[in-house]
Design an enzyme around this catalytic site. Sequence first.
Site, PDB file in Angstrom:
ATOM      1  N   HIS A  78       0.891  -1.252  -0.018  1.00 54.11           N
ATOM      2  CA  HIS A  78      -0.035  -0.071   0.004  1.00 54.11           C
ATOM      3  C   HIS A  78       1.066   1.183   0.091  1.00 54.11           C
ATOM      4  O   HIS A  78       1.613   1.583   1.024  1.00 54.11           O
ATOM      5  CB  HIS A  78      -0.789  -0.051   1.202  1.00 54.11           C
ATOM      6  CG  HIS A  78      -1.768  -1.202   1.215  1.00 54.11           C
ATOM      7  ND1 HIS A  78      -3.016  -1.130   0.698  1.00 54.11           N
ATOM      8  CD2 HIS A  78      -1.606  -2.319   1.793  1.00 54.11           C
ATOM      9  CE1 HIS A  78      -3.713  -2.415   1.020  1.00 54.11           C
ATOM     10  NE2 HIS A  78      -2.841  -3.229   1.536  1.00 54.11           N
ATOM     11  N   ASN A 128      -6.629   0.560  -2.746  1.00 54.89           N
ATOM     12  CA  ASN A 128      -7.311   1.258  -1.666  1.00 54.89           C
ATOM     13  C   ASN A 128      -6.740   2.694  -1.396  1.00 54.89           C
ATOM     14  O   ASN A 128      -6.511   3.034  -0.062  1.00 54.89           O
ATOM     15  CB  ASN A 128      -7.700   0.391  -0.485  1.00 54.89           C
ATOM     16  CG  ASN A 128      -6.292   0.189   0.132  1.00 54.89           C
ATOM     17  OD1 ASN A 128      -5.090   0.153  -0.390  1.00 54.89           O
ATOM     18  ND2 ASN A 128      -6.601  -0.246   1.410  1.00 54.89           N
ATOM     19  N   ASP A 172      -8.771  -5.031  -2.499  1.00 58.68           N
ATOM     20  CA  ASP A 172      -7.787  -5.610  -1.114  1.00 58.68           C
ATOM     21  C   ASP A 172      -8.267  -4.424   0.006  1.00 58.68           C
ATOM     22  O   ASP A 172      -8.302  -3.093  -0.168  1.00 58.68           O
ATOM     23  CB  ASP A 172      -6.548  -5.317  -1.228  1.00 58.68           C
ATOM     24  CG  ASP A 172      -5.632  -5.733  -0.152  1.00 58.68           C
ATOM     25  OD1 ASP A 172      -6.042  -6.972   0.394  1.00 58.68           O
ATOM     26  OD2 ASP A 172      -5.092  -4.999   0.542  1.00 58.68           O
ATOM     27  N   HIS A 191      -9.079 -10.589  -1.185  1.00 57.04           N
ATOM     28  CA  HIS A 191      -9.067 -10.388   0.268  1.00 57.04           C
ATOM     29  C   HIS A 191     -10.266 -11.213   0.826  1.00 57.04           C
ATOM     30  O   HIS A 191     -11.264 -10.878   0.682  1.00 57.04           O
ATOM     31  CB  HIS A 191      -9.109  -8.800   0.598  1.00 57.04           C
ATOM     32  CG  HIS A 191      -9.283  -8.424   2.061  1.00 57.04           C
ATOM     33  ND1 HIS A 191      -8.455  -8.015   2.697  1.00 57.04           N
ATOM     34  CD2 HIS A 191     -10.262  -8.924   2.894  1.00 57.04           C
ATOM     35  CE1 HIS A 191      -8.651  -7.690   3.995  1.00 57.04           C
ATOM     36  NE2 HIS A 191      -9.992  -8.431   4.147  1.00 57.04           N
ATOM     37  N   HIS A 237      -2.635 -12.630   1.445  1.00 55.48           N
ATOM     38  CA  HIS A 237      -2.251 -12.773   2.808  1.00 55.48           C
ATOM     39  C   HIS A 237      -2.989 -13.818   3.524  1.00 55.48           C
ATOM     40  O   HIS A 237      -3.845 -13.562   4.345  1.00 55.48           O
ATOM     41  CB  HIS A 237      -2.706 -11.530   3.713  1.00 55.48           C
ATOM     42  CG  HIS A 237      -3.729 -10.742   3.228  1.00 55.48           C
ATOM     43  ND1 HIS A 237      -4.970 -11.112   3.285  1.00 55.48           N
ATOM     44  CD2 HIS A 237      -3.985  -9.423   2.910  1.00 55.48           C
ATOM     45  CE1 HIS A 237      -5.806 -10.352   2.797  1.00 55.48           C
ATOM     46  NE2 HIS A 237      -5.288  -8.989   2.662  1.00 55.48           N
ATOM     47  N   ASP A 263       2.343  -7.262   2.194  1.00 56.09           N
ATOM     48  CA  ASP A 263       1.464  -6.151   2.793  1.00 56.09           C
ATOM     49  C   ASP A 263       1.491  -5.108   3.491  1.00 56.09           C
ATOM     50  O   ASP A 263       0.799  -4.574   4.532  1.00 56.09           O
ATOM     51  CB  ASP A 263       0.115  -7.327   3.502  1.00 56.09           C
ATOM     52  CG  ASP A 263      -1.227  -6.607   3.604  1.00 56.09           C
ATOM     53  OD1 ASP A 263      -1.375  -5.512   3.014  1.00 56.09           O
ATOM     54  OD2 ASP A 263      -2.128  -7.155   4.223  1.00 56.09           O
ATOM     55  N   PHE A 281      -5.834  -1.016  11.161  1.00 58.02           N
ATOM     56  CA  PHE A 281      -5.468  -2.547  10.799  1.00 58.02           C
ATOM     57  C   PHE A 281      -4.023  -2.138  10.132  1.00 58.02           C
ATOM     58  O   PHE A 281      -3.906  -1.311   8.942  1.00 58.02           O
ATOM     59  CB  PHE A 281      -6.072  -3.317   9.995  1.00 58.02           C
ATOM     60  CG  PHE A 281      -7.349  -3.939  11.002  1.00 58.02           C
ATOM     61  CD1 PHE A 281      -7.230  -4.815  11.653  1.00 58.02           C
ATOM     62  CD2 PHE A 281      -8.689  -3.226  10.795  1.00 58.02           C
ATOM     63  CE1 PHE A 281      -8.336  -5.437  12.711  1.00 58.02           C
ATOM     64  CE2 PHE A 281      -9.640  -3.719  11.501  1.00 58.02           C
ATOM     65  CZ  PHE A 281      -9.639  -4.807  12.449  1.00 58.02           C
TER      66      PHE A 281
END
Lengths: 309, 453
Positions: free
Chosen positions: B91, B123, B181, B208, B261, B334, B352
Amino acid sequence: MGLTRKDLLRMQELTADEIRLILDTAESMKQVAGRDIKKVPALRGKTLINLFYEASTRTRMSFEIAGKWLSADVINVSTSSSSVAKGESLKDTGLTLQAMHPDIVVLRHPASGAAEFLAKQLAASVINAGDGAHEHPTQALLDLFTIREKKGRLEGLKAAIVGDIAHSRVARSNIHGMRKVGMEVRVAGPRTMLPCFIDRLGVEVFTDLERAIADVDIIMMLRLQIERQQAGLFPSLREYSRLFGLTLPRLKGAKSDVLIMHPGPINRGVEIAPEVADGPYSLILNQVENGVAVRMALLYLLAGAPQAG
Amino acid sequence: MRILIAGGRVIDPASGVDEVVDLLIEDGRIVRIGKDVRGARSGVQGAEPPDASKGRRSKAAKNSESAINVDRVMDAAGLVVCPGLIDMHVHLRQPGREDKETIATGTLAAARGGFTAVCCMPNTDPVNDTRSVTEFILDTAKREGAVHVYPVGAITKGLRGEELAEIGELFESGCVAVSDDGRPVMNAELMRRAMEYAGMFDLPVISHCEDLHLSGNGVVHEGIVSTELGLHGVPSASEAAMVARDILLAELTGARLHIAHVSAAESVRLIREAKARGVQVSCEATPHHFALTEEAVRGFNTNAKMNPPLRSESDRQAILAGLRDGTIDVIATDHAPHTAQEKEQEFDVAPFGVIGSETALALTLSTLVASGVLPLNQAIAKLTSEPARILKLPKGRIAEGADADLTIFDPDRDWTVDAFGFASKSRNTPFHGWELKGGTVATIVAGKVVWEA
């Protein structure tokens, strides 16, 4: 001699000796309540802040009275009247509090771990007055005090904690506390409200109330949060109370000298029948009364007593 | 610019090569592989110090007639030289949350960790569900990025799980996969259509896997730690139920499914069975899921809060077994940067995610290779040729004519993780203070050294 720890965050970290010290100290504190002049100077010049992020009547009042009877300056902060409404983080609130040099901060918060978080920010002692579903150590201490007062001992007694164990900080603190002082502990409730691996905390697990209470010395009923019905954890209040409500007929299967406890506030007719709550074996109001003494003891041991070593 | 990487142990899982050879790089490509590529090992050039060419061209190299002229010789003796690592799950936060990470800092963190390419999840804010966002990412990466950036486009508009994004255009503008995701596509019918639609472009669908009803307001694995700490738990079934659903949909549609993941033993089992049946499914595991368990959460450590959560030791063992037997194809980080003030909150409130770019290689070497879970070449494959295969990238191999994306690392270097020395903007790692073995020495992207120890 006081406690050597800075904070009281969880029963899980207390030793049996520390628990005994607190209960013994609470016994002498209880005498203050019987006096004409309910004030001793133990915490004169000390500042106690009650920081409550959740609605609470008895716990907040109990800490307030305990502080005042010990002559501490007591300030109550609740979410409705604080900068919390403006979205201040718990960290910033902690730093702000620290700048005012309190001696003790009592925290009630809906998030598990909040007291531990605040304790790291503050030089002051932090007392956890309930954090999420994690722990409520002062409740467990006053429960142990009340049991010891009635039974004259703790070791070897058997208790059943009944209700929504999964969401209960009272259950967790009592499980740890009771186990440490040598009590046997059972938990009982609907399967949907029993957290996984709860048996690993050293308790026996029941889904049948009658079997759970059959030969115990103490039955501790937990408050049912009505909104758990929407979450699908039980079908209706009617069915909950049919299966897990403590009623007089059910009590017939228990020991004749069984003691009934409840951390309050009670849902009459849901988890506990009115005639049980008000009956001769009920310690519900003793719990409230002893709460003040136990909290006085804690405040004194954390902030007023000469420190060991 | 001509660089000679001399005397390194070259490991190329794609071709099975594992030997001490020289690599000659020119104009962004590997032009020669072999022993004593310069043809003058015994000459003056061989004695050249490794960094002699840093600022100026080596006279020895320039003046040599018997040997190939090079601008720089990198002495890789005792080091491993492998295809540039590919992190298929990061990300980068840009556009939208540049306070957490930018394309510049996120790719520099990747380079520092030995990665030469990253796939950034959609995202962002705005979500990468249109050509314009994909192009913005690619343009910014070209100007400011240290490593190659391959965007992953959204499956659904705004990641809302309601309508398909313009997957065709996302593909045309450079997206290498699609994913929502951070969120699952809860609607099974929509996921089915997404797989069919993405299949037209042979794009993998990265799932995801999380049943939002089962995860509810959970913040940690549902297990002994959630019970003790009084935190809401996420059962393993929340992930595994969706893994099962998506495997069935992949069978129905023939699409290429990649499970992001993987955290739960049940998921590993389902994927293993699906692969045995011939379903086109691949998956990845993160270093935090193979190195840590739910125990890391104790003390309400928000740097151990991520989604999916750290699970039990038996889940971790299942991840290790999956990595060993090939059920788990890829190691991906991730990498999810968050600011300190976001993480310094109540556990329930903190976001998270943890960062991983700068610790992944060392965790792989320390946790998997040193302990014998994976031989070195297989560990490297899961960081290079495997993600390249799944995403159909012309990367992840060492061959004459191939792109000169290379990672040089010292498998024996001991170091202590210091989050405050990271190139990432964020510090949210659960590994701060860990003693690890194996560190990046140099990261080479398209023939240029973009990071060097």
